[in-house]
Design a protein around this motif. Sequence first.
Motif, PDB file in Angstrom:
ATOM      1  N   ARG A  16       0.828  -1.205   0.000  1.00  0.00           N
ATOM      2  CA  ARG A  16       0.000   0.000   0.000  1.00  0.00           C
ATOM      3  C   ARG A  16       0.866   1.261   0.000  1.00  0.00           C
ATOM      4  N   ARG A  17       2.018   1.169   0.682  1.00  0.00           N
ATOM      5  CA  ARG A  17       2.925   2.316   0.761  1.00  0.00           C
ATOM      6  C   ARG A  17       3.896   2.372  -0.426  1.00  0.00           C
ATOM      7  N   GLY A  18       3.771   1.419  -1.344  1.00  0.00           N
ATOM      8  CA  GLY A  18       4.603   1.436  -2.536  1.00  0.00           C
ATOM      9  C   GLY A  18       5.992   0.853  -2.359  1.00  0.00           C
ATOM     10  N   VAL A  19       6.175   0.006  -1.343  1.00  0.00           N
ATOM     11  CA  VAL A  19       7.460  -0.662  -1.137  1.00  0.00           C
ATOM     12  C   VAL A  19       7.262  -2.167  -1.212  1.00  0.00           C
ATOM     13  N   GLU A  20       8.348  -2.887  -1.419  1.00  0.00           N
ATOM     14  CA  GLU A  20       8.252  -4.325  -1.632  1.00  0.00           C
ATOM     15  C   GLU A  20       8.201  -5.147  -0.354  1.00  0.00           C
ATOM     16  N   ASP A  21       8.803  -4.643   0.714  1.00  0.00           N
ATOM     17  CA  ASP A  21       8.894  -5.454   1.925  1.00  0.00           C
ATOM     18  C   ASP A  21       9.136  -4.558   3.121  1.00  0.00           C
ATOM     19  N   VAL A  22       9.174  -5.167   4.292  1.00  0.00           N
ATOM     20  CA  VAL A  22       9.414  -4.446   5.539  1.00  0.00           C
ATOM     21  C   VAL A  22      10.424  -5.224   6.374  1.00  0.00           C
ATOM     22  N   VAL A  23      11.017  -4.520   7.318  1.00  0.00           N
ATOM     23  CA  VAL A  23      11.849  -5.141   8.342  1.00  0.00           C
ATOM     24  C   VAL A  23      11.224  -4.754   9.672  1.00  0.00           C
ATOM     25  N   PHE A  24      10.878  -5.751  10.468  1.00  0.00           N
ATOM     26  CA  PHE A  24      10.308  -5.482  11.772  1.00  0.00           C
ATOM     27  C   PHE A  24      11.384  -4.962  12.722  1.00  0.00           C
ATOM     28  N   VAL A  25      10.962  -4.044  13.602  1.00  0.00           N
ATOM     29  CA  VAL A  25      11.842  -3.441  14.610  1.00  0.00           C
ATOM     30  C   VAL A  25      11.155  -3.617  15.959  1.00  0.00           C
ATOM     31  N   SER A  26      11.928  -3.963  16.976  1.00  0.00           N
ATOM     32  CA  SER A  26      11.355  -4.134  18.313  1.00  0.00           C
ATOM     33  C   SER A  26      10.952  -2.781  18.896  1.00  0.00           C
ATOM     34  N   ARG A 105      17.530  -2.212  -1.055  1.00  0.00           N
ATOM     35  CA  ARG A 105      17.971  -1.035  -1.812  1.00  0.00           C
ATOM     36  C   ARG A 105      17.736   0.275  -1.090  1.00  0.00           C
ATOM     37  N   LEU A 106      16.620   0.367  -0.379  1.00  0.00           N
ATOM     38  CA  LEU A 106      16.251   1.600   0.312  1.00  0.00           C
ATOM     39  C   LEU A 106      15.722   1.294   1.698  1.00  0.00           C
ATOM     40  N   VAL A 107      16.031   2.180   2.637  1.00  0.00           N
ATOM     41  CA  VAL A 107      15.463   2.107   3.974  1.00  0.00           C
ATOM     42  C   VAL A 107      14.945   3.502   4.298  1.00  0.00           C
ATOM     43  N   GLU A 108      13.622   3.619   4.339  1.00  0.00           N
ATOM     44  CA  GLU A 108      12.986   4.910   4.621  1.00  0.00           C
ATOM     45  C   GLU A 108      13.575   6.017   3.745  1.00  0.00           C
ATOM     46  N   GLY A 109      13.736   5.724   2.460  1.00  0.00           N
ATOM     47  CA  GLY A 109      14.239   6.703   1.514  1.00  0.00           C
ATOM     48  C   GLY A 109      15.745   6.832   1.440  1.00  0.00           C
ATOM     49  N   THR A 110      16.464   6.176   2.334  1.00  0.00           N
ATOM     50  CA  THR A 110      17.922   6.217   2.334  1.00  0.00           C
ATOM     51  C   THR A 110      18.456   5.036   1.532  1.00  0.00           C
ATOM     52  N   ALA A 111      19.282   5.307   0.541  1.00  0.00           N
ATOM     53  CA  ALA A 111      19.852   4.244  -0.292  1.00  0.00           C
ATOM     54  C   ALA A 111      20.812   3.391   0.523  1.00  0.00           C
ATOM     55  N   VAL A 112      20.722   2.096   0.315  1.00  0.00           N
ATOM     56  CA  VAL A 112      21.661   1.133   0.911  1.00  0.00           C
ATOM     57  C   VAL A 112      22.492   0.596  -0.243  1.00  0.00           C
ATOM     58  N   PRO A 113      23.828   0.593  -0.106  1.00  0.00           N
ATOM     59  CA  PRO A 113      24.647   0.075  -1.208  1.00  0.00           C
ATOM     60  C   PRO A 113      24.298  -1.375  -1.544  1.00  0.00           C
ATOM     61  N   ILE A 114      24.373  -1.690  -2.826  1.00  0.00           N
ATOM     62  CA  ILE A 114      24.129  -3.061  -3.284  1.00  0.00           C
ATOM     63  C   ILE A 114      25.439  -3.631  -3.796  1.00  0.00           C
ATOM     64  N   ASP A 115      25.835  -4.752  -3.243  1.00  0.00           N
ATOM     65  CA  ASP A 115      27.035  -5.456  -3.712  1.00  0.00           C
ATOM     66  C   ASP A 115      26.551  -6.567  -4.643  1.00  0.00           C
ATOM     67  N   ARG A 116      26.480  -6.244  -5.919  1.00  0.00           N
ATOM     68  CA  ARG A 116      25.923  -7.186  -6.897  1.00  0.00           C
ATOM     69  C   ARG A 116      26.750  -8.467  -6.998  1.00  0.00           C
ATOM     70  N   ALA A 117      28.066  -8.342  -6.969  1.00  0.00           N
ATOM     71  CA  ALA A 117      28.918  -9.533  -7.096  1.00  0.00           C
ATOM     72  C   ALA A 117      28.722 -10.466  -5.902  1.00  0.00           C
ATOM     73  N   PHE A 118      28.677  -9.913  -4.690  1.00  0.00           N
ATOM     74  CA  PHE A 118      28.504 -10.751  -3.508  1.00  0.00           C
ATOM     75  C   PHE A 118      27.096 -11.331  -3.465  1.00  0.00           C
ATOM     76  N   SER A 119      26.106 -10.531  -3.855  1.00  0.00           N
ATOM     77  CA  SER A 119      24.728 -11.028  -3.920  1.00  0.00           C
ATOM     78  C   SER A 119      24.642 -12.206  -4.886  1.00  0.00           C
ATOM     79  N   SER A 120      25.278 -12.067  -6.033  1.00  0.00           N
ATOM     80  CA  SER A 120      25.275 -13.157  -7.025  1.00  0.00           C
ATOM     81  C   SER A 120      25.956 -14.399  -6.473  1.00  0.00           C
ATOM     82  N   ALA A 121      27.076 -14.217  -5.787  1.00  0.00           N
ATOM     83  CA  ALA A 121      27.797 -15.364  -5.216  1.00  0.00           C
ATOM     84  C   ALA A 121      26.940 -16.061  -4.161  1.00  0.00           C
ATOM     85  N   MET A 122      26.275 -15.287  -3.308  1.00  0.00           N
ATOM     86  CA  MET A 122      25.390 -15.887  -2.298  1.00  0.00           C
ATOM     87  C   MET A 122      24.260 -16.653  -2.966  1.00  0.00           C
TER      88      MET A 122
END
Length: 131
Positions: A16-26, A105-122
């Motif tokens: 509804r908020r236009g994002v793909e997923d969430v991370v729960f916080v205590s 990729r994003l957390v509350e509008g803040t970009a998080v770096p993406i390590d494509r090579a490491f993501s692919s290896a994982m």
Amino acid sequence: TLSYAVNMAAKREAARRGVEDVVFVSSDGLLLEGPTANLVLRVGGELLTPSTDLGVLEGTSQGDVFRWAETQGIPTAYRRLPVDVLKEAEAAWLISSVRQAAPIRLVEGTAVPIDRAFSSAMNEFLLARTD
């Protein structure tokens, strides 16, 4: 650990908020997990995931990634992680058996770096697993 209904409601609210997923916080500001995935961050060259003493279930895919990372010489740890660590991470993923390692990729509008090579290896490792 939340019920399936709560997890699906969170995913609907994310959409509804236009994002793909969430991370729960205590309630005290510690990172937990996604509705259907474990959270893994790279901070200072170390892979971190929220401590299971917070009620987070240890995921089989996350555990496999940690064992694989250690064979690659990458240190891993379970820690109590304040929410700000997510915005400061070198890279971050939601990891599950369905989608493998999905970069955050994003957390509350803040970009998080993406390590494509490491993501692919994982993901190559995760897809090659046999039970």
